[in-house]
Design an enzyme around this catalytic site. Structure first.
Site, short mmCIF file in Angstrom:
data_model
loop_
_atom_site.label_atom_id
_atom_site.label_comp_id
_atom_site.label_asym_id
_atom_site.label_seq_id
_atom_site.Cartn_x
_atom_site.Cartn_y
_atom_site.Cartn_z
N SER A 301 0.93 -1.28 0.01
CA SER A 301 0.01 -0.18 0.08
C SER A 301 0.78 1.23 -0.07
O SER A 301 2.12 1.08 0.37
CB SER A 301 -1.00 0.10 1.35
OG SER A 301 0.00 0.08 2.32
N ASP A 302 0.26 2.28 -0.41
CA ASP A 302 0.92 3.67 -0.08
C ASP A 302 0.66 3.99 1.58
O ASP A 302 0.00 3.33 1.92
CB ASP A 302 0.17 4.56 -1.07
CG ASP A 302 1.09 5.99 -1.17
OD1 ASP A 302 2.12 6.16 -0.15
OD2 ASP A 302 1.10 6.72 -2.28
#
Ligand SMILES: *[C@@H]1O[C@H](CO)[C@@H](O)[C@H](O)[C@H]1NC(C)=O
Ligand SMILES: *[C@@H]1O[C@H](CO)[C@@H](O)[C@H](O)[C@H]1NC(C)=O
Ligand SMILES: *[C@@H]1O[C@H](CO)[C@@H](O)[C@H](O)[C@H]1NC(C)=O
Ligand SMILES: *[C@@H]1O[C@H](CO)[C@@H](O)[C@H](O)[C@H]1NC(C)=O
Ligand SMILES: *[C@@H]1O[C@H](CO)[C@@H](O)[C@H](O)[C@H]1NC(C)=O
Ligand SMILES: *[C@@H]1O[C@H](CO)[C@@H](O)[C@H](O)[C@H]1NC(C)=O
Ligand SMILES: *[C@@H]1O[C@H](CO)[C@@H](O)[C@H](O)[C@H]1NC(C)=O
Ligand SMILES: *[C@@H]1O[C@H](CO)[C@@H](O)[C@H](O)[C@H]1NC(C)=O
Ligand SMILES: *[C@@H]1O[C@H](CO)[C@@H](O)[C@H](O)[C@H]1NC(C)=O
Ligand SMILES: *[C@@H]1O[C@H](CO)[C@@H](O)[C@H](O)[C@H]1NC(C)=O
Ligand SMILES: *[C@@H]1O[C@H](CO)[C@@H](O)[C@H](O)[C@H]1NC(C)=O
Ligand SMILES: *[C@@H]1O[C@H](CO)[C@@H](O)[C@H](O)[C@H]1NC(C)=O
Length: 813
Positions: A301-302
């Site tokens: 994920s960011d």
């Protein structure tokens, strides 16, 4: 992308106890609207279909052996260790996966970013993506990726959070366009491919980011109620609503190149996609990336982009960053949807353990493939002290930082960065042979971009004084030294016994009669250095140069008949002064990296013949650009931030060409100190029978391998018709036949080469066209199809400087 500055962090990430609105409670569809679908608002988009379950990796395409080792590793793990393997936690790097000493696994260190190992000392600051793209040079793109990769490795980083294809550059104003390459997917695709090949040749895992639709910064994250103790969403993040064809032909295209290159990881984006958060969007992750493109690595994920546990795991997310293992609070005070929740979701039977096993197999296969289990350098202890994202007092375990501290990993990279910077520099205007400079004896230098920054080496602010070599946010770099334009110009002037006078105060210059400043008479040349900032988490508000740069140029050019303007810029600038007769030259140098001054002197004095080309279009007016960021949503509905990609395929030159809008400098444009011709175009099919439909071959990384097969070649002869040697960049633009579906762009870049020619020399260039290059994405049959009928092939030196054309059918009748 990854880490944000501590100062801005609280604004961007949830504050406390993110309230789980895990879509497990709404069935296993990854669709994440809290409110029922309102088709009046959502129109034809806004719903991302559920594509479940998440497919297992198989290691196909070269990772088979590493995949078996990864599976063997997973077999040794307890469920708690499995949760640890997929969840980041505070530590020395921007992202950290804990070691498992019992199994001899030393953990993973993930570091920013796309132009430098940001959280480190004694590293190099390379050119930004926009500069690398401006070289149109595959070898430089590779070498830049390789040298960066070597530095990441020597500092003990296993994973480089680089390179960037999202944003692609849909909007001229997007704050992170400079981190990526170009709004043209073909050029960006080559940038991605070469950079990833370079990073991974150095033994470092590349991360293709931000997947996908991350085309603006405004409202990339949700807005939370500041008054609530629980994290209550007031407005969800922006939703990028993209139709299937546009997705494939523009935004997905370079990510397909990233998979083809064997990228170890992908980073999912902050914003929503068709209404569903990118990191839980099963259509994008399971459907497109892992099935259609055959991606065998992992999706991280960011930082803070995860908004659910079960739905994200089912939707294809493999690693939560920065993570956090429970409700103890990380730096940001956020509990993790992974960590203990992974154990819980398996224990309570919601998610099969085989899905968690697949997540870890995907994480470990590239680790073994790249040999990171063997003699990998330790994380440089100095990194831990520089990490403001998770400072030492937030660490929950001993990270056993061993090995020499503050290792100098720069080697001779500065020399290469100087060359990369010069090769990226674009000559836009050159009247009266103003350039190259011929050892002028009296030089006046103007502008606050010319000299040293006065506020330190980390580019994190649009400071007034000091040259720009990078933009702000997680994609910046910390320079160990910086060659400024002023210092490099003075070095050269010393050799030439020249007089150099300089003024750095833009306000003063813009408001002065410049003649009253200089002695003794009009200089032979006036060089104005201008800059334009851009940063993560904010979109640009203007396309003009910063700090009254237009007024600075006018003030100088009104009295100096040989005014040379140099811009150090994040990207597109309107250049109204291009019409001023005394502005004899304009040079766009973007963000060239730490050797900035040397790179520009090499160009201005003709030690390097410019060959950089615009990776985007410069229009006459800001309002000429379509697809601005979605801003000023004044309504308060939770789902009101919607961005409709209604322009479809028509961004940048595709739009200007379709609408026949005059532009100042078109995509692909850039001058040289010599001139080139192209002629003698010819083409031939690569095999006897070319079908419209691809052969249905088993999927490997990159998708159906038939898409990547060369089906047609186009040749042309390029000659140097001027007086000096230089590099030409012949470009091939393809027009699909009229049988292609409505909305097909007039012409699209499908080939370029960089060649060196002595005066009078000529060379034949050969453009190899893959099946994908000659196809459109057919939304019905869900494949790339080559249209029947006559193609146009144009070879030239920009998207509007087309020198020779041929027409031919490709599909055998
Ligand atoms: C859908 O949105 C439109 C426009 O905001 C609004 O007028 C309408 O009442 C909404 N419909 C429902 C069922 O909420
Ligand atoms: C987005 O919606 C469009 C239109 O319905 C659809 O064609 C496309 O496949 C969707 N993409 C994703 C990732 O949901
Ligand atoms: C993944 O593999 C496991 C066996 O290792 C199997 O049980 C599971 O069903 C597979 N998942 C999918 C989605 O095929
Ligand atoms: C938070 O509280 C302030 C002060 O009472 C109020 O003005 C504001 O509207 C509240 N914000 C939300 C989102 O409820
Ligand atoms: C599960 O996720 C929620 C939401 O992030 C978090 O508050 C909670 O602490 C997590 N539970 C565990 C055991 O990690
Ligand atoms: C199982 O655990 C997950 C993660 O904590 C949670 O989101 C979900 O609601 C739980 N489901 C059941 C049926 O308990
Ligand atoms: C710390 O790292 C060193 C060198 O990598 C290693 O020999 C040692 O076993 C590690 N100690 C612990 C406690 O992990
Ligand atoms: C720049 O020039 C302006 C106008 O003369 C002046 O007001 C300002 O103080 C100067 N700034 C610096 C840092 O000298
Ligand atoms: C160009 O520069 C000369 C000084 O060399 C000046 O006299 C002239 O007015 C300038 N031209 C314009 C259009 O400003
Ligand atoms: C520019 O000005 C200089 C000095 O005033 C003069 O010698 C030169 O001829 C001028 N050049 C042009 C192109 O007008
Ligand atoms: C929001 O308000 C601003 C300022 O009043 C206005 O310019 C803008 O058009 C409004 N936006 C929408 C979507 O109505
Ligand atoms: C292009 O040139 C290559 C080698 O330079 C040659 O093999 C090929 O046949 C040529 N193709 C065409 C269409 O002329």
């Amino acid at each position: 992308m990854a880490s944000l500055l501590p100062l801005v962090l609280p604004l961007l990430l949830p504050s406390v106890n993110a309230q789980a609105y895990d879509s497990a409670e709404r069935g296993s569809d990854a669709f994440s609207y809290v409110q029922p679908l309102n088709t009046t608002i959502l129109g034809p988009y806004g719903h991302s279909p559920a594509v479940l379950p998440s497919p297992n990796a198989t290691g196909v395409g070269g990772w088979e052996e590493a995949f078996e080792r990864a599976k063997a590793f997973v077999a040794e793990l307890t469920l708690e260790e499995k949760a640890i393997m997929v969840t980041g936690q505070p530590g020395p790097c921007v992202g950290n996966i804990e070691p498992i000493e019992r199994l001899g696994f030393n953990g993973l260190c993930l570091q920013d970013g796309p132009l430098s190992n940001r959280v480190a000392d004694y590293v190099s600051v390379f050119s930004a993506g926009v500069s690398a793209a401006s070289t149109w040079d595959k070898d430089i793109l590779f070498e830049r990726g390789l040298l960066m990769g070597k530095e990441f490795k020597a500092k003990g980083a296993h994973v480089a959070l680089s390179p960037v294809a999202g944003p692609l550059g849909r909007s001229a104003y997007s704050g992170r366009n400079w981190e990526g390459f170009s709004p043209d997917p073909y050029l960006t695709g080559i940038g991605m491919y070469q950079t990833i090949m370079g990073h991974q040749a150095a033994g470092v895992q590349a991360t293709a980011k931000h997947y996908i639709g991350n085309e603006q910064e405004t409202q990339r994250n949700p807005t939370y109620n500041p008054n609530a103790t629980l994290n209550t969403v007031v407005q969800e993040a922006l939703s990028s609503n993209i139709d299937d064809r546009t997705m494939h032909e523009l935004y997905l295209w370079p990510f397909a190149d990233a998979v083809k290159a064997g990228a170890a990881s992908f980073m999912c984006a902050y914003q929503r996609l068709n209404g569903s958060y990118a990191c839980e969007n099963s259509k994008a992750q399971n459907g497109i990336l892992k099935t259609e493109l055959g991606f065998q690595g992992y999706i991280m994920s960011d930082w803070g982009a995860v908004h659910s546990g079960v739905a994200s795991v089912e939707g294809g997310l493999d690693m939560n960053m920065p993570g956090g293992l429970g409700n103890y609070g990380t730096v940001t005070g956020v509990g993790s949807y992974f960590g203990g929740n992974i154990t819980a979701m398996v224990s309570n039977g919601t998610v099969p353990e085989s899905r968690i096993d697949d997540m870890i197999t995907r994480i470990m296969a590239p680790y073994y493939f790249l040999g990171q289990d063997k003699d990998y350098p330790t994380v440089d202890p100095s990194t831990g002290y520089l990490n403001t994202f998770s400072p030492i007092d937030t660490w929950l375990r001993d990270w056993n930082l061993t090995g020499p501290s503050s290792r100098d990993v720069r080697e001779n990279h500065g020399e290469r960065i100087r060359q990369h910077g010069a090769a990226a520099t674009i000559l836009l205007k050159n009247e009266n042979n103003a350039l190259p400079l011929k050892a002028p004896k009296s030089i006046a230098i103007f502008g606050n971009d010319a000299a040293e920054p006065t506020q330190g080496q980390l580019n994190q602010q649009n400071y007034e004084y000091g040259t720009l070599i990078a933009g702000g946010g997680s994609g910046t770099g910390r320079a160990t030294y910086l060659v400024t334009p002023l210092v490099a110009m003075q070095e050269q002037a010393k050799e030439d016994n020249a007089l150099v006078q300089y003024w750095l105060n833009n306000t003063l210059i813009a408001n002065s009669d410049v003649r009253s400043l200089w002695i003794p008479k009009e200089p032979e040349v006036c060089v104005v250095f201008l800059k334009t900032w851009a940063e993560e988490a904010a979109d640009r508000e203007s396309l003009n140069v910063d700090w009254d740069g237009n007024e600075v140029v006018k003030s100088v050019a009104d009295v100096c008949n040989n005014t040379v303007v140099v811009t150090h810029s994040s990207g597109i600038n309107l250049l109204p002064f291009a019409d001023h007769p005394n502005v004899t030259a304009i040079v766009a140098a973007h963000f060239p990296g730490q050797e900035s001054g040397n790179s520009i002197v090499d160009i201005l004095y003709g030690k390097v013949n410019p060959s950089g080309k615009l990776p985007y279009t410069i229009a006459f007016n800001g309002s000429d650009y379509n697809a601005p960021p979605t801003t000023a949503i004044n309504t308060t509905g939770i789902d009101d931030w919607q961005s409709w990609f209604d322009e479809k395929l028509h961004i940048d030159y595709r739009y200007f060409d379709a609408e026949d809008i005059a532009v100042r400098y078109e995509f692909g444009y850039g001058l040289s100190y010599t001139t080139f011709n192209a002629s003698g175009i010819s083409g031939a099919a690569a095999s006897e029978s070319i079908t419209s439909e691809p052969e249905d071959l088993p999927i490997v990384p990159g998708g159906n391998p038939a898409y990547w097969e060369t089906v047609y070649t186009v040749n042309a002869t390029v000659s140097n018709s001027g007086a000096v040697a230089g590099h030409a960049i012949p470009q091939l633009y393809v027009s699909l036949p009229s049988s292609a579906p409505e909305g097909t762009p007039v012409r699209q870049l499908r080939g370029f080469e960089k060649i060196y020619l002595e005066p009078g020399e000529e060379q034949t260039v050969c453009f190899e066209l893959m099946r994908r290059d000659l196809s459109y994405w057919d939304v019905v049959s869900q494949q790339w199809l080559i249209p029947t009928g006559s193609f146009g092939f144009d070879v030239g030196f920009s998207s509007r400087d087309l020198r020779d054309r041929m027409e031919a059918t490709v599909v055998s009748s």
